[in-house]
Structure formats: C-alpha cells, structure tokens
Design an enzyme around this catalytic site. Structure first.
Site, PDB file in Angstrom:
ATOM      1  N   LYS A 151       0.818  -1.209   0.000  1.00 59.74           N
ATOM      2  CA  LYS A 151       0.000   0.000   0.000  1.00 59.74           C
ATOM      3  C   LYS A 151       0.856   1.264   0.000  1.00 59.74           C
ATOM      4  O   LYS A 151       0.618   2.178  -0.773  1.00 59.74           O
ATOM      5  CB  LYS A 151      -0.912   0.045   1.236  1.00 59.74           C
ATOM      6  CG  LYS A 151      -1.902  -1.095   1.336  1.00 59.74           C
ATOM      7  CD  LYS A 151      -2.809  -0.916   2.565  1.00 59.74           C
ATOM      8  CE  LYS A 151      -2.064  -0.994   3.879  1.00 59.74           C
ATOM      9  NZ  LYS A 151      -1.702  -2.329   4.325  1.00 59.74           N
ATOM     10  N   ARG A 211      -9.574   0.657   8.747  1.00 61.24           N
ATOM     11  CA  ARG A 211      -9.104  -0.683   9.054  1.00 61.24           C
ATOM     12  C   ARG A 211     -10.127  -1.512   9.806  1.00 61.24           C
ATOM     13  O   ARG A 211      -9.856  -2.658  10.140  1.00 61.24           O
ATOM     14  CB  ARG A 211      -7.861  -0.542   9.929  1.00 61.24           C
ATOM     15  CG  ARG A 211      -6.604  -1.167   9.354  1.00 61.24           C
ATOM     16  CD  ARG A 211      -5.523  -0.911  10.378  1.00 61.24           C
ATOM     17  NE  ARG A 211      -4.312  -1.604  10.092  1.00 61.24           N
ATOM     18  CZ  ARG A 211      -3.287  -1.090   9.411  1.00 61.24           C
ATOM     19  NH1 ARG A 211      -3.375   0.103   8.884  1.00 61.24           N
ATOM     20  NH2 ARG A 211      -2.181  -1.792   9.260  1.00 61.24           N
ATOM     21  N   ARG A 253      11.935  -6.317   4.204  1.00 66.26           N
ATOM     22  CA  ARG A 253      11.999  -4.878   3.918  1.00 66.26           C
ATOM     23  C   ARG A 253      13.007  -4.165   4.811  1.00 66.26           C
ATOM     24  O   ARG A 253      13.465  -3.076   4.481  1.00 66.26           O
ATOM     25  CB  ARG A 253      10.627  -4.218   3.910  1.00 66.26           C
ATOM     26  CG  ARG A 253       9.949  -3.979   5.233  1.00 66.26           C
ATOM     27  CD  ARG A 253       8.562  -3.357   4.980  1.00 66.26           C
ATOM     28  NE  ARG A 253       7.705  -3.441   6.150  1.00 66.26           N
ATOM     29  CZ  ARG A 253       6.396  -3.270   6.132  1.00 66.26           C
ATOM     30  NH1 ARG A 253       5.780  -3.010   5.004  1.00 66.26           N
ATOM     31  NH2 ARG A 253       5.686  -3.357   7.234  1.00 66.26           N
ATOM     32  N   ARG A 268      11.404  -1.562  11.575  1.00 63.61           N
ATOM     33  CA  ARG A 268      10.200  -1.183  12.302  1.00 63.61           C
ATOM     34  C   ARG A 268      10.019  -2.119  13.476  1.00 63.61           C
ATOM     35  O   ARG A 268      10.156  -3.325  13.345  1.00 63.61           O
ATOM     36  CB  ARG A 268       8.978  -1.254  11.366  1.00 63.61           C
ATOM     37  CG  ARG A 268       8.574   0.090  10.845  1.00 63.61           C
ATOM     38  CD  ARG A 268       7.501  -0.035   9.809  1.00 63.61           C
ATOM     39  NE  ARG A 268       6.300  -0.692  10.322  1.00 63.61           N
ATOM     40  CZ  ARG A 268       5.183  -0.796   9.608  1.00 63.61           C
ATOM     41  NH1 ARG A 268       5.129  -0.320   8.380  1.00 63.61           N
ATOM     42  NH2 ARG A 268       4.129  -1.402  10.125  1.00 63.61           N
TER      43      ARG A 268
HETATM   44  P1  ADP Z   1       1.125  -2.283   7.940  1.00 64.50           P
HETATM   45  O1  ADP Z   1       0.223  -2.104   6.740  1.00 64.50           O
HETATM   46  O2  ADP Z   1       2.460  -2.860   7.582  1.00 64.50           O
HETATM   47  O3  ADP Z   1       0.484  -3.011   9.091  1.00 64.50           O
HETATM   48  P2  ADP Z   1       0.694   0.491   8.871  1.00 64.50           P
HETATM   49  O4  ADP Z   1       1.716   1.545   8.860  1.00 64.50           O
HETATM   50  O5  ADP Z   1      -0.508   0.702   8.022  1.00 64.50           O
HETATM   51  O6  ADP Z   1       1.492  -0.829   8.464  1.00 64.50           O
HETATM   52  O7  ADP Z   1       0.182   0.228  10.377  1.00 64.50           O
HETATM   53  C1  ADP Z   1       1.052  -0.059  11.419  1.00 64.50           C
HETATM   54  C2  ADP Z   1       0.291  -0.166  12.757  1.00 64.50           C
HETATM   55  O8  ADP Z   1      -0.300   1.120  13.053  1.00 64.50           O
HETATM   56  C3  ADP Z   1      -0.882  -1.134  12.793  1.00 64.50           C
HETATM   57  O9  ADP Z   1      -0.479  -2.453  13.074  1.00 64.50           O
HETATM   58  C4  ADP Z   1      -1.742  -0.530  13.915  1.00 64.50           C
HETATM   59  O10 ADP Z   1      -1.226  -0.826  15.194  1.00 64.50           O
HETATM   60  C5  ADP Z   1      -1.565   0.970  13.707  1.00 64.50           C
HETATM   61  N1  ADP Z   1      -2.607   1.544  12.810  1.00 64.50           N
HETATM   62  C6  ADP Z   1      -2.378   2.159  11.611  1.00 64.50           C
HETATM   63  N2  ADP Z   1      -3.525   2.551  11.038  1.00 64.50           N
HETATM   64  C7  ADP Z   1      -4.522   2.145  11.868  1.00 64.50           C
HETATM   65  C8  ADP Z   1      -5.936   2.229  11.829  1.00 64.50           C
HETATM   66  N3  ADP Z   1      -6.576   2.799  10.799  1.00 64.50           N
HETATM   67  N4  ADP Z   1      -6.638   1.699  12.877  1.00 64.50           N
HETATM   68  C9  ADP Z   1      -6.019   1.123  13.915  1.00 64.50           C
HETATM   69  N5  ADP Z   1      -4.693   1.001  14.021  1.00 64.50           N
HETATM   70  C10 ADP Z   1      -3.934   1.499  13.014  1.00 64.50           C
END
Ligand code: ADP
Length: 184
Positions: free
Chosen positions: A13, A88, A127, A131
C-alpha cells in the site's frame, strides 16, 4: 477524488500510494505514518499508541477516527485524498462515510492489493526498515487482525460497487499500471 488503498500488511500500500500521489497530485493520508511520527516525537498520542502498535494490534477506533477527522479538516484534502492504512475496521469505514457525506463527498474508489500470505510475510521480513512491529510475532498478529477485523471493510465497500481488486504481485511498475487501468 477520494481513494482508499487497501490490503494486508506487506501488500504494498505504502509503495503504491507514493506513486499514486505523484501521478494524481493528491495528498496521502497514512494513519500508520502519522502514528510513527508521533511516536518519534514523543507526543501524548505517540505514547498512547506505541505499545499497541508494537504488539501488532489496532489502535482504538475512537482515537483513529478523531485523528483522521482532525487531519481531514486541513484544506489540502479538499480536492481528494489517498487513504493508506485507513479505514481498518468497519466502524472506521462507517465513520469515514458519515464524515464525507456530511460534506457532500464520497469514497470514489477502493483499491485492494491482493498478495498471497507467504509473499506478505517474505516481503515484511525482507523490507528491513527496522520497524519495531516487524518481528515474526508482530507480523502474525497483524495478519490475524487483518483477517478478523480489517477484511470485512472490503465487503462494506463491495456493496457500494467501487471495489477494484488488483493483483499485487509482480514488479512495482506492473502493479501500478494495473491500478491506473482500474481507475480509467
Ligand atoms: P502495515 O500495513 O504494515 O500493518 P501500517 O503503517 O498501516 O502498516 O500500520 C502499522 C500499525 O499502526 C498497525 O499495526 C496498527 O497498530 C496501527 N494503525 C495504523 N492505522 C490504523 C488504523 N486505521 N486503525 C487502527 N490502528 C492502526
């Protein structure tokens, strides 16, 4: 144009969002990036979400929705936005729909990147961004959370007829080409 880029962790994404923002000249709204910036800057929000993120769990809907609503109030998003990592949960999707509808707007396209699970795990482990949630345990939790809480968001938008399923395997440019084609 309001676009949601959707897919499991590791589906690409973020990578495709970068290409799409440049092509469509739209701003990018990544909730994950905003949370990571807040953690780095030690803000109250960052302190609140750090351990949740490290465990691979979801930040509570209320916190996420408030953050996104505040962010969307900025003028830069008036002509559209590319959402990445949001919504999400179905509750987040409903909150977003309500927010947009109250301003006479809609989600115009929902692009979901489809990638086999073994490939997702391989990508995240390789990757190497360091993180703190990219451990085997963290990845497994995120994948489980994705299946249980996030995948239903796809059905929510499917009912609206705006979902575009994109094969998320192949080169970055091949995938991007498929996305552009689906939007045209
Ligand atoms: P990835 O797609 O690799 O999981 P993201 O950067 O989208 O990475 O998200 C990392 C973390 O941030 C998630 O595992 C969650 O803990 C938190 N997070 C991000 N966006 C949301 C969201 N919309 N709702 C709840 N938690 C979120």
């Amino acid at each position: 144009m309001n676009i949601i880029l959707f897919g499991a962790p590791g589906a690409g994404k973020g990578t495709q969002a970068e290409k799409l923002i440049e092509h469509l000249k739209l701003p990018h709204l990544s909730t994950g990036n905003i949370f990571r910036e807040n953690i780095k800057a030690n803000t109250p929000l960052g302190l609140k979400v750090k351990s949740i993120m490290d465990q691979g769990k979801l930040v509570p809907d209320e916190t996420v929705v408030e953050l996104v609503a505040d962010e969307l109030n900025h003028q830069i998003y008036d002509d559209g936005v590319i959402f990445d990592g949001f919504p999400r949960t179905v509750a987040q999707a409903e909150a977003l729909d309500t927010y947009l509808q109250s301003r006479g707007k809609n989600v115009d396209a929902f692009i979901t990147l489809s990638v086999p699970e073994e490939e997702l795990i391989r990508r995240i482990l390789s990757r190497g961004q360091g993180r703190s949630d990219d451990t085997r345990e963290g990845i497994q939790t995120r994948l489980n959370v994705y299946h249980e809480e996030t995948a239903p968001v796809l059905n929510h938008y499917n009912a609206k007829g705006i979902v575009k399923v994109i094969d998320g395997t192949g080169s970055i440019d091949e995938i991007f080409g498929r996305i552009l084609q689906s939007l045209s």
